[in-house]
Design a protein around this motif. Structure first.
Motif, mmCIF file in Angstrom:
data_model
loop_
_atom_site.group_PDB
_atom_site.id
_atom_site.type_symbol
_atom_site.label_atom_id
_atom_site.label_comp_id
_atom_site.label_asym_id
_atom_site.label_seq_id
_atom_site.Cartn_x
_atom_site.Cartn_y
_atom_site.Cartn_z
ATOM 1 N N GLY A 231 57.323 -1.478 -30.559
ATOM 2 C CA GLY A 231 56.097 -1.181 -31.278
ATOM 3 C C GLY A 231 56.064 0.270 -31.714
ATOM 4 O O GLY A 231 57.071 0.820 -32.178
ATOM 5 N N VAL A 232 54.918 0.941 -31.509
ATOM 6 C CA VAL A 232 54.771 2.319 -31.981
ATOM 7 C C VAL A 232 54.326 3.266 -30.871
ATOM 8 O O VAL A 232 53.670 4.259 -31.121
ATOM 9 C CB VAL A 232 53.772 2.402 -33.169
ATOM 10 N N SER A 233 54.682 2.986 -29.642
ATOM 11 C CA SER A 233 54.330 3.863 -28.530
ATOM 12 C C SER A 233 55.224 5.098 -28.519
ATOM 13 O O SER A 233 56.285 5.117 -29.158
ATOM 14 C CB SER A 233 54.494 3.115 -27.209
ATOM 15 N N PRO A 234 54.840 6.147 -27.750
ATOM 16 C CA PRO A 234 55.731 7.301 -27.600
ATOM 17 C C PRO A 234 57.091 6.898 -27.045
ATOM 18 O O PRO A 234 58.123 7.447 -27.450
ATOM 19 C CB PRO A 234 54.974 8.212 -26.627
ATOM 20 N N GLU A 235 57.097 5.939 -26.112
ATOM 21 C CA GLU A 235 58.357 5.481 -25.537
ATOM 22 C C GLU A 235 59.232 4.783 -26.581
ATOM 23 O O GLU A 235 60.462 4.917 -26.567
ATOM 24 C CB GLU A 235 58.078 4.551 -24.360
ATOM 25 N N ALA A 236 58.604 4.028 -27.483
ATOM 26 C CA ALA A 236 59.356 3.380 -28.560
ATOM 27 C C ALA A 236 59.975 4.428 -29.481
ATOM 28 O O ALA A 236 61.137 4.314 -29.887
ATOM 29 C CB ALA A 236 58.445 2.449 -29.347
ATOM 30 N N PHE A 237 59.203 5.460 -29.799
ATOM 31 C CA PHE A 237 59.729 6.548 -30.630
ATOM 32 C C PHE A 237 60.915 7.209 -29.929
ATOM 33 O O PHE A 237 61.958 7.470 -30.548
ATOM 34 C CB PHE A 237 58.629 7.579 -30.898
ATOM 35 N N ALA A 238 60.769 7.462 -28.622
ATOM 36 C CA ALA A 238 61.850 8.083 -27.854
ATOM 37 C C ALA A 238 63.098 7.205 -27.857
ATOM 38 O O ALA A 238 64.226 7.708 -27.912
ATOM 39 C CB ALA A 238 61.387 8.349 -26.423
ATOM 40 N N ALA A 239 62.906 5.881 -27.785
ATOM 41 C CA ALA A 239 64.053 4.964 -27.781
ATOM 42 C C ALA A 239 64.810 5.028 -29.097
ATOM 43 O O ALA A 239 66.052 4.958 -29.118
ATOM 44 C CB ALA A 239 63.582 3.538 -27.500
ATOM 45 N N VAL A 240 64.098 5.146 -30.213
ATOM 46 C CA VAL A 240 64.761 5.268 -31.514
ATOM 47 C C VAL A 240 65.618 6.536 -31.545
ATOM 48 O O VAL A 240 66.792 6.515 -31.924
ATOM 49 C CB VAL A 240 63.730 5.296 -32.655
#
Length: 481
Positions: free
Chosen positions: A61-70
């Motif tokens: 999705g668009v969580s901070p953790e998702a951004f970090a994973a990208v």
């Protein structure tokens, strides 16, 4: 030589320090905290063996953790595949081909017994050594596969290299054209929603960080409520959703005093719709033009003339059917070269050869440059009606119909005709309180473009059907016709 992507992202987060860069629900995440999350996910991916050239699919999705994973997937040098919601099972399986790892933030989404299935929470449990992640990318490696909408079947995968991502404009303020520089000044609180698998969402998210702004997540992304609740200064919006927002503000206005920028993309925005949006929302609409294959090609700001897409900051040629450049004011097919363009379609050499020609990308869009160098789109090269063996483009007919005072939106498709082979069928969304007749629309088009381009049939509709990507679904209109 600049470090390969995502080195510039790591530098931005490091420089942000204690400054908030992400708001997610009740959480406020600083640059230092987000960088620590990137370090943990990078460490976790490397522990599982992910490295340069490996396919890593992200169902996030668009969580901070998702951004970090990208960012982490790029830090290990992987070939990143974003999987957006709304795909059919066949389309999703197509996207997951050639993938060694599959990262999800939904534990229930894990497939039984597949060793490459990774849950984001598990990766986040990896230790943080406090050391800036080593960027393992090589310039020629494929950094990500960006998929088209899939409106013609399975999505095509555009292969973008790490060199292209490093050259992209979003993280390089010195390369920002005037419209982007103005937009960047309005990105204090950028509303993100849906998925970071979206090329547009990620691109403007990175621009926000480079501009010193904060990413604010919205779930669900209902407009205008989300804009108000999160005090958003900016967001991305489809043309269809912009139309709905304008109508909602007319019916029951809410306070959008914080809003300074809406980036409309995905389909053309008619001058009439743009003027109405400016009247209701103020000078906040930026209209972008780009393609999955190329990234951004041009952008018009609120001060640009409605219908124009501004002066392209990339190499662009308008060519005739023989491939020869044409003078200003003459319509032709647009060929572009951008710093961040894809190198071709993944595992599709025939289609690559057709679209990627001598370093240029055939957009298959029609348009022209005016005397001031501004870009104007006029249609799709393949969106045609063949009347009496002569080709007539749909774009000019639609643009002319949409200029009629009784018409809010217009779309034309080809329908079989016993005497001419094909004929023009117009689908029209009437302007408020008006209902145009076939006769007056035929007369309007015939006077400007000739009888063969005039609609033979007219259907009034309340709204245009949309594809899952939010674009007008002309295939469905053609089926209805």
């Amino acid at each position: 030589m600049a470090e390969q992507f995502p080195g510039a992202v790591l530098d931005l987060l490091d420089a942000a320090g204690d400054r908030p860069v992400f708001e997610h629900g009740d959480r406020v995440v600083s640059g230092a905290q987000l960088l620590a999350t990137v370090r943990r996910v990078t460490h976790g991916l490397r522990e599982h063996g992910a490295g340069p050239g490996d396919g890593v699919a992200l169902l996030l999705g668009v969580s901070p953790e998702a951004f970090a994973a990208v960012v982490a997937a790029h830090a290990v040098g992987a070939r990143v595949v974003g999987v957006r919601p709304g795909l059919t099972a066949r389309q999703q399986e197509h996207l997951l081909m050639d993938v060694a790892f599959r990262v999800t933030d939904r534990p229930g989404d894990r497939r039984d017994g597949r060793p490459g299935d990774l849950v984001l929470d598990d990766l986040l449990s990896a230790p943080d050594d406090g050391v800036r992640p080593r960027v393992a990318a090589r310039p020629e490696d494929v950094a990500r596969l960006i998929h088209t909408s899939g409106s013609t079947g399975v999505p095509k995968a555009c292969a973008q290299t790490y060199a292209a991502m490093t050259a992209a404009w979003a993280l390089r303020p010195e390369a920002w054209p005037p419209a982007i520089r103005e937009l960047a000044s309005r990105l204090d609180r950028f509303l993100v929603f849906g998925t970071l698998a979206s090329q547009v969402m990620m691109e403007y998210g990175l621009l926000t960080l480079a501009a010193g702004g904060t990413l604010v997540t919205a779930d669900p992304p209902a407009f205008p409520e989300a804009l108000v609740r999160h005090r958003a200064t900016a967001s991305v919006i489809t043309v269809a959703r912009l139309t709905e927002l304008v109508a909602s503000q007319r019916r029951s206005p809410v306070d959008l005093g914080t809003l300074r920028a809406l980036m409309a993309s995905g389909s053309p925005l008619t001058p009439g719709r743009l003027r109405e949006a400016a009247e209701v929302l103020g000078p906040v609409v930026f209209h972008g033009y780009g393609q999955t294959e190329t990234g951004m090609i041009s952008m018009a700001g609120p001060e640009d003339e409605p219908g124009s897409l501004g002066v392209p900051p990339v190499e662009l040629e308008v060519r005739d059917a023989g491939g020869r450049p044409v003078p200003p004011g003459t319509d032709g097919e647009l060929f572009v070269r951008t710093p961040s363009q894809s190198r071709g379609y993944w595992r599709e050499p025939g289609l690559t050869a057709e679209v990627f020609v001598d370093g240029w990308v055939r957009t298959r869009d029609l348009g022209h440059l005016d005397a001031e160098g501004r870009l104007w789109l006029t249609g799709r090269a393949r969106d045609v009606i063949i009347v009496n063996a002569n080709v007539h483009y749909a774009g000019p007919v639609e643009r002319l119909l949409a200029a009629h005072p009784s018409v809010a939106e217009a779309y034309v498709v080809a329908v079989p005709d016993e005497s001419t082979g094909e004929a023009v069928h117009a689908f029209v969304v009437p302007a408020a309180g008006r209902a145009p007749s076939l006769g007056e629309l035929r007369a309007l088009v015939a006077a400007e473009l000739g009888e063969a381009s005039a609609p033979a049939r007219l259907t009034l509709i309340d709204e245009v059907p949309l594809t899952p990507a939010g674009k007008p679904d002309k295939q469905r209109l053609a089926a209805e016709a």
